[in-house]
Scaffold this active site. Structure first.
Site, short mmCIF file in Angstrom:
data_model
loop_
_atom_site.label_atom_id
_atom_site.label_comp_id
_atom_site.label_asym_id
_atom_site.label_seq_id
_atom_site.Cartn_x
_atom_site.Cartn_y
_atom_site.Cartn_z
N ASP A 1 21.46 8.22 5.20
CA ASP A 1 20.57 9.33 5.53
C ASP A 1 19.31 8.73 6.18
O ASP A 1 19.34 8.36 7.35
CB ASP A 1 20.29 10.07 4.21
CG ASP A 1 19.54 11.38 4.38
OD1 ASP A 1 18.48 11.39 5.01
OD2 ASP A 1 19.99 12.40 3.84
N ASP A 14 27.55 14.27 -4.61
CA ASP A 14 27.34 15.28 -5.65
C ASP A 14 26.17 16.19 -5.36
O ASP A 14 25.28 15.87 -4.57
CB ASP A 14 27.09 14.59 -6.99
CG ASP A 14 25.69 13.96 -7.04
OD1 ASP A 14 25.35 13.19 -6.13
OD2 ASP A 14 24.93 14.27 -7.98
N LYS A 20 23.94 10.26 9.06
CA LYS A 20 23.10 11.34 9.60
C LYS A 20 22.15 10.74 10.63
O LYS A 20 21.02 10.34 10.28
CB LYS A 20 22.28 11.99 8.47
CG LYS A 20 23.12 12.75 7.45
CD LYS A 20 22.23 13.39 6.40
CE LYS A 20 23.06 14.22 5.44
NZ LYS A 20 22.25 14.73 4.31
N PHE A 33 22.76 19.22 3.85
CA PHE A 33 23.20 18.71 2.55
C PHE A 33 24.70 18.91 2.36
O PHE A 33 25.23 20.02 2.48
CB PHE A 33 22.43 19.39 1.41
CG PHE A 33 22.69 18.74 0.08
CD1 PHE A 33 22.09 17.51 -0.23
CD2 PHE A 33 23.53 19.33 -0.84
CE1 PHE A 33 22.35 16.90 -1.44
CE2 PHE A 33 23.78 18.71 -2.06
CZ PHE A 33 23.19 17.50 -2.37
N ARG A 61 31.70 15.58 -6.95
CA ARG A 61 32.20 14.28 -6.49
C ARG A 61 33.71 14.24 -6.41
O ARG A 61 34.29 13.46 -5.66
CB ARG A 61 31.74 13.16 -7.44
CG ARG A 61 30.25 12.94 -7.50
CD ARG A 61 29.97 11.65 -8.25
NE ARG A 61 28.59 11.51 -8.69
CZ ARG A 61 27.59 11.05 -7.95
NH1 ARG A 61 27.82 10.72 -6.69
NH2 ARG A 61 26.38 10.93 -8.44
N GLU A 105 29.08 2.18 1.86
CA GLU A 105 28.21 3.29 1.47
C GLU A 105 28.91 4.62 1.70
O GLU A 105 29.73 4.74 2.61
CB GLU A 105 26.92 3.25 2.30
CG GLU A 105 25.71 2.74 1.54
CD GLU A 105 25.22 3.66 0.43
OE1 GLU A 105 25.97 4.52 -0.08
OE2 GLU A 105 24.05 3.52 0.06
N ASP A 106 28.57 5.60 0.88
CA ASP A 106 29.11 6.95 1.09
C ASP A 106 28.46 7.61 2.30
O ASP A 106 29.13 8.13 3.17
CB ASP A 106 28.93 7.82 -0.17
CG ASP A 106 27.51 7.77 -0.74
OD1 ASP A 106 26.64 7.04 -0.21
OD2 ASP A 106 27.27 8.47 -1.73
N GLY A 138 28.26 7.19 -5.35
CA GLY A 138 28.88 8.02 -4.32
C GLY A 138 30.04 7.39 -3.57
O GLY A 138 30.90 8.09 -3.06
P1 5GP Z 1 19.04 7.20 2.22
O1 5GP Z 1 18.51 6.11 1.34
O2 5GP Z 1 19.80 6.68 3.43
O3 5GP Z 1 17.98 8.20 2.60
O4 5GP Z 1 20.01 8.05 1.36
C1 5GP Z 1 21.17 7.55 0.88
C2 5GP Z 1 21.63 8.27 -0.37
O5 5GP Z 1 21.14 9.62 -0.45
C3 5GP Z 1 23.13 8.39 -0.35
O6 5GP Z 1 23.74 7.22 -0.86
C4 5GP Z 1 23.36 9.61 -1.18
O7 5GP Z 1 23.40 9.26 -2.54
C5 5GP Z 1 22.15 10.47 -0.92
N1 5GP Z 1 22.45 11.49 0.13
C6 5GP Z 1 22.04 11.48 1.42
N2 5GP Z 1 22.48 12.57 2.07
C7 5GP Z 1 23.21 13.28 1.17
C8 5GP Z 1 23.93 14.53 1.23
O8 5GP Z 1 24.03 15.22 2.26
N3 5GP Z 1 24.53 14.94 0.09
C9 5GP Z 1 24.47 14.23 -1.06
N4 5GP Z 1 25.11 14.73 -2.12
N5 5GP Z 1 23.80 13.06 -1.17
C10 5GP Z 1 23.18 12.59 -0.07
MG MG Z 2 25.20 6.05 -1.61
#
Ligand code: 5GP
Ligand code: MG
Length: 179
Positions: free
Chosen positions: A107, A163, A135, A156, A169, A103-104, A49
């Site tokens: 979450d 993606d 977030k 989302f 993407r 990081e993209d 991402g």
């Molecule tokens: P975490 O490990 O912080 O819960 O989630 C991180 C990963 O979840 C991100 O790098 C991404 O790949 C995915 N992710 C979290 N939120 C979103 C979102 O709103 N849209 C998309 N497409 N991916 C997300």
């Molecule tokens: Mg990521």
């Protein structure tokens, strides 16, 4: 009226236009250029991402630096039923270096915590985190996010590297899922 798109079965509405994303990235770049001048940091970008954020940020970084890429692969452990995340692709010597993880989106924080913990095992001088999107209402960790492009709601998103089942993407803007 926002611009709408459909990805597979889902409808999304334009949420953050490209120029706002670029403006936020300029802000991060300005801070990093100042904070890491003379430190020759290593940017570690977490694929997939983060590829757009990484490229756009790098175009605005004007200090000496290195860029490398890792992936977080999840597999089912043979002994436990839970998913185990492992960081792959790390092969430089990071001892004593200043690392900035790219990081993209953060979450729950699971991914960034795993990546940061893994990098800290390599005895770097410091590990900082830069994320394009964050977030806050989904975040469950304590680890500080040093550079945040934009806070977003717990919904989302697709576009700008993010993606939906592999699609979206390539979009330059961020779209939000219609509820
Ligand atoms: P975490 O490990 O912080 O819960 O989630 C991180 C990963 O979840 C991100 O790098 C991404 O790949 C995915 N992710 C979290 N939120 C979103 C979102 O709103 N849209 C998309 N497409 N991916 C997300
Ligand atoms: Mg990521």
């Amino acid at each position: 009226m926002g611009k709408n798109i459909t990805v597979y079965d889902k409808k999304f509405t334009l949420y953050i236009p490209s120029r706002k994303i670029q403006k936020a990235i300029s802000g991060i770049a300005k801070r990093i250029n100042k904070d890491f001048a003379g430190k020759r940091p290593v940017f570690i970008s977490v694929l997939n991402g983060s590829f757009r954020f990484t490229a756009d940020l790098m175009s605005k970084i004007n200090i000496e630096c290195e860029v490398s890429f890792v992936k977080v692969a999840s597999y089912s452990g043979t002994r436990s039923t839970g998913k185990i995340n492992t960081v792959i692709g790390l092969n430089e010597n990071l001892r004593g270096r200043s690392i900035i993880i790219l990081e993209d989106i953060v979450d729950s924080g699971n991914t960034i915590q795993k990546v940061a913990a893994e990098l800290k095992k390599h005895s770097p001088e410091q590990v900082k985190i830069a994320t394009m999107f964050f977030k806050p209402h989904a975040y469950k960790k304590q680890i500080l996010l040093d550079y945040v492009g934009m806070k977003v709601p717990n919904d989302f998103l697709v576009g700008y590297g993010l993606d939906y089942n592999g699609l979206g993407r390539n979009l330059s803007d961020i779209y939000i899922l219609n509820l």
